[in-house]
Scaffold this motif. Structure first.
Motif, mmCIF file in Angstrom:
data_model
loop_
_atom_site.group_PDB
_atom_site.id
_atom_site.type_symbol
_atom_site.label_atom_id
_atom_site.label_comp_id
_atom_site.label_asym_id
_atom_site.label_seq_id
_atom_site.Cartn_x
_atom_site.Cartn_y
_atom_site.Cartn_z
ATOM 1 N N GLY A 1 -17.545 0.078 -4.801
ATOM 2 C CA GLY A 1 -16.856 -1.044 -5.422
ATOM 3 C C GLY A 1 -17.685 -2.263 -5.733
ATOM 4 N N ALA A 2 -18.972 -2.265 -5.394
ATOM 5 C CA ALA A 2 -19.749 -3.500 -5.495
ATOM 6 C C ALA A 2 -20.424 -3.714 -6.838
ATOM 7 C CB ALA A 2 -20.804 -3.540 -4.386
ATOM 8 N N VAL B 1 -6.964 -4.709 -1.508
ATOM 9 C CA VAL B 1 -8.042 -3.811 -1.910
ATOM 10 C C VAL B 1 -9.121 -3.757 -0.844
ATOM 11 C CG1 VAL B 1 -9.704 -3.244 -3.713
ATOM 12 C CG2 VAL B 1 -7.584 -4.451 -4.312
ATOM 13 N N GLY B 2 -9.433 -2.545 -0.394
ATOM 14 C CA GLY B 2 -10.577 -2.317 0.470
ATOM 15 C C GLY B 2 -11.550 -1.398 -0.238
ATOM 16 N N PHE B 3 -12.824 -1.764 -0.227
ATOM 17 C CA PHE B 3 -13.798 -0.902 -0.883
ATOM 18 C C PHE B 3 -14.984 -0.648 0.044
ATOM 19 C CE2 PHE B 3 -15.340 -5.137 -1.997
ATOM 20 C CZ PHE B 3 -16.718 -5.025 -1.983
ATOM 21 N N VAL B 4 -15.673 0.438 -0.235
ATOM 22 C CA VAL B 4 -16.892 0.771 0.499
ATOM 23 C C VAL B 4 -18.060 0.807 -0.474
ATOM 24 C CG1 VAL B 4 -15.695 2.045 2.318
ATOM 25 C CG2 VAL B 4 -16.487 3.275 0.292
ATOM 26 N N ASP B 5 -19.205 0.382 0.022
ATOM 27 C CA ASP B 5 -20.409 0.383 -0.806
ATOM 28 C C ASP B 5 -21.611 0.246 0.120
ATOM 29 O OD1 ASP B 5 -20.735 -0.134 -4.093
ATOM 30 O OD2 ASP B 5 -22.502 -0.629 -2.902
ATOM 31 N N LEU B 6 -22.778 0.556 -0.406
ATOM 32 C CA LEU B 6 -24.018 0.481 0.362
ATOM 33 C C LEU B 6 -24.673 -0.889 0.268
ATOM 34 C CD1 LEU B 6 -26.041 2.158 2.071
ATOM 35 C CD2 LEU B 6 -27.154 2.823 -0.076
ATOM 36 N N ALA C 1 -11.620 -13.279 -3.352
ATOM 37 C CA ALA C 1 -10.154 -13.240 -3.228
ATOM 38 C C ALA C 1 -9.774 -12.847 -1.807
ATOM 39 C CB ALA C 1 -9.548 -12.245 -4.227
ATOM 40 N N VAL C 2 -8.649 -13.379 -1.344
ATOM 41 C CA VAL C 2 -8.216 -13.103 0.032
ATOM 42 C C VAL C 2 -7.718 -11.679 0.197
ATOM 43 C CG1 VAL C 2 -7.662 -15.513 0.491
ATOM 44 C CG2 VAL C 2 -5.888 -13.996 -0.451
ATOM 45 N N ASN C 3 -7.362 -11.014 -0.902
ATOM 46 C CA ASN C 3 -6.836 -9.646 -0.815
ATOM 47 C C ASN C 3 -7.898 -8.593 -1.111
ATOM 48 O OD1 ASN C 3 -6.792 -10.577 -3.513
ATOM 49 N ND2 ASN C 3 -5.112 -9.210 -4.078
ATOM 50 N N ILE C 4 -9.181 -8.952 -0.936
ATOM 51 C CA ILE C 4 -10.292 -8.012 -1.088
ATOM 52 C C ILE C 4 -11.102 -7.999 0.204
ATOM 53 C CG2 ILE C 4 -12.400 -7.447 -2.344
ATOM 54 C CD1 ILE C 4 -11.299 -8.926 -4.765
ATOM 55 N N THR C 5 -11.405 -6.816 0.708
ATOM 56 C CA THR C 5 -12.280 -6.671 1.867
ATOM 57 C C THR C 5 -13.114 -5.412 1.692
ATOM 58 O OG1 THR C 5 -12.366 -6.658 4.291
ATOM 59 C CG2 THR C 5 -10.625 -5.349 3.255
ATOM 60 N N HIS C 6 -14.117 -5.225 2.535
ATOM 61 C CA HIS C 6 -15.033 -4.101 2.329
ATOM 62 C C HIS C 6 -15.632 -3.637 3.644
ATOM 63 C CE1 HIS C 6 -17.993 -7.381 2.622
ATOM 64 N NE2 HIS C 6 -18.869 -6.438 2.962
ATOM 65 N N GLU C 7 -16.246 -2.467 3.581
ATOM 66 C CA GLU C 7 -17.080 -1.924 4.644
ATOM 67 C C GLU C 7 -18.368 -1.393 4.010
ATOM 68 O OE1 GLU C 7 -16.948 -1.603 7.999
ATOM 69 O OE2 GLU C 7 -15.106 -2.805 8.109
ATOM 70 N N ILE C 8 -19.470 -1.576 4.694
ATOM 71 C CA ILE C 8 -20.761 -1.074 4.228
ATOM 72 C C ILE C 8 -20.976 0.326 4.785
ATOM 73 C CG2 ILE C 8 -23.258 -1.417 4.248
ATOM 74 C CD1 ILE C 8 -21.705 -3.466 2.578
ATOM 75 N N CYS C 9 -21.286 1.268 3.919
ATOM 76 C CA CYS C 9 -21.622 2.607 4.393
ATOM 77 C C CYS C 9 -22.375 3.373 3.318
ATOM 78 C CB CYS C 9 -20.377 3.389 4.819
ATOM 79 S SG CYS C 9 -19.401 4.035 3.469
ATOM 80 N N ASP C 10 -23.070 4.410 3.762
ATOM 81 C CA ASP C 10 -23.749 5.352 2.882
ATOM 82 C C ASP C 10 -22.805 6.528 2.664
ATOM 83 O OD1 ASP C 10 -25.307 7.283 1.673
ATOM 84 O OD2 ASP C 10 -26.997 7.083 3.047
ATOM 85 N N LEU C 11 -22.358 6.714 1.438
ATOM 86 C CA LEU C 11 -21.352 7.742 1.142
ATOM 87 C C LEU C 11 -21.858 9.165 1.386
ATOM 88 C CD1 LEU C 11 -20.002 6.205 -2.160
ATOM 89 C CD2 LEU C 11 -18.681 6.481 -0.080
ATOM 90 N N LEU D 1 -11.031 0.179 7.331
ATOM 91 C CA LEU D 1 -10.247 -0.518 6.308
ATOM 92 C C LEU D 1 -8.760 -0.325 6.548
ATOM 93 C CD1 LEU D 1 -12.295 0.273 3.069
ATOM 94 C CD2 LEU D 1 -12.137 -1.924 4.250
ATOM 95 N N ALA D 2 -8.352 0.886 6.925
ATOM 96 C CA ALA D 2 -6.937 1.159 7.189
ATOM 97 C C ALA D 2 -6.435 0.359 8.383
ATOM 98 C CB ALA D 2 -6.732 2.652 7.421
ATOM 99 N N SER D 3 -7.302 0.129 9.374
ATOM 100 C CA SER D 3 -6.885 -0.658 10.534
ATOM 101 C C SER D 3 -6.622 -2.108 10.163
ATOM 102 C CB SER D 3 -7.942 -0.574 11.640
ATOM 103 O OG SER D 3 -9.112 -1.299 11.297
ATOM 104 N N ARG D 4 -7.276 -2.596 9.109
ATOM 105 C CA ARG D 4 -7.090 -3.981 8.671
ATOM 106 C C ARG D 4 -5.988 -4.120 7.628
ATOM 107 N NH1 ARG D 4 -12.852 -4.110 8.448
ATOM 108 N NH2 ARG D 4 -12.924 -4.537 6.218
ATOM 109 N N LEU D 5 -5.919 -3.173 6.713
ATOM 110 C CA LEU D 5 -5.016 -3.298 5.569
ATOM 111 C C LEU D 5 -3.789 -2.400 5.649
ATOM 112 C CD1 LEU D 5 -7.664 -3.309 2.674
ATOM 113 C CD2 LEU D 5 -6.590 -5.277 3.779
ATOM 114 N N GLY D 6 -3.809 -1.432 6.572
ATOM 115 C CA GLY D 6 -2.791 -0.392 6.582
ATOM 116 C C GLY D 6 -3.280 0.803 5.787
#
Length: 252
Positions: A22-23, A41-46, A58-68, A81-86
């Motif tokens: 998502g980045a 919105v939760g997204f993952v990216d490196l 935006a307050v409704n955007i969050t992310h996690e860093i990971c190697d897919l 992400l699910a633990s934070r956003l559902g």
């Protein structure tokens, strides 16, 4: 086109949406597009700095860093992400990399790395989020394909093979998950004018050749892929599943 004329989908407001990659590029615009619909919105990216900068918008955007390519890390990131956003009821399998490669130079290790980067993570992201969708009573999964292999495009056989396989993944998972009212579709972009494409490959000659292949004369901006994905995520597409949705200007 004036973006103020684009549709708003009330069914997306408050929904949890997960996006891979998502980045930057199309993924960046997907994150912004869903956030504008009022989704969480939760997204993952490196890429850490790009990811943080986007989350800060935006307050409704969050992310996690990971190697897919690390499936354990991917599934752990989606779980966080699910633990934070559902649990997500929308998953967009967007992440990919279309680096060019000569078929004569491809090694088994490179081939495997390309499939890990462009295909394998899509299935394992689905495996991770589908139980939450089942518990919620339904959901929408959108896998990003490519029309590169439809056009018999050359110069990236591992990428083209990965993207062709996305269509098979979509159709089989649509069958397996359909009983739970989970829709699975593929969005098939043509040559989309992201910054990366412009920097690396969009020469005047290449752009003119692309215009000649398309029925429509305009080059394709990322927003048009985003609008198709948003439609498929919304309840307006409630009976759409197991299909390919082309955003390629009528390219042949």
């Amino acid at each position: 086109m004036d973006q103020a004329t684009f549709a708003t989908y009330p069914s997306l407001k408050g929904k949890t949406v997960f996006i891979t990659g998502g980045a930057s590029g199309i993924g960046f615009e997907l994150v912004r597009g869903f956030a504008a619909q009022g989704a969480n919105v939760g997204f993952v990216d490196l890429h850490e700095s790009n990811s943080q900068a986007l989350s800060d918008t935006a307050v409704n955007i969050t992310h996690e860093i990971c190697d897919l390519t690390n499936i354990d890390a991917l599934q752990a990131a989606l779980t966080k992400l699910a633990s934070r956003l559902g649990p997500a009821t929308v998953l967009v399998n967007n992440a990919a990399n279309d680096d060019r490669h000569n078929w004569q130079d491809v090694t088994p290790a490179y081939w495997d790395e390309r499939l890990q980067t462009n295909l394998r993570h899509q299935f394992f992201a689905i495996q991770c989020v589908a139980p939450g969708m089942i518990a919620a009573g339904g959901g929408s999964i959108i896998n990003m394909g490519s029309n590169s292999w439809h056009e018999t495009g050359g110069g990236f056989p591992a990428y083209a093979t990965s993207k062709a396989a996305v269509h098979g993944l979509t159709r089989t998972m649509a069958r397996d998950l359909g009983q739970h009212r989970i829709r699975v579709n593929t969005v098939v972009p043509g040559w989309i004018m992201t910054d990366r494409q412009k920097d690396l490959w969009a020469t005047p000659e290449a752009l003119e050749s692309q215009r000649q292949r398309q029925c429509l004369p305009d080059l394709i901006e990322p927003i048009y892929v985003v609008r198709m994905v948003i439609f498929l995520a919304s309840d307006d597409a409630f009976m759409c599943s197991a299909n390919n949705y082309m955003v390629e200007g009528g390219s042949i």
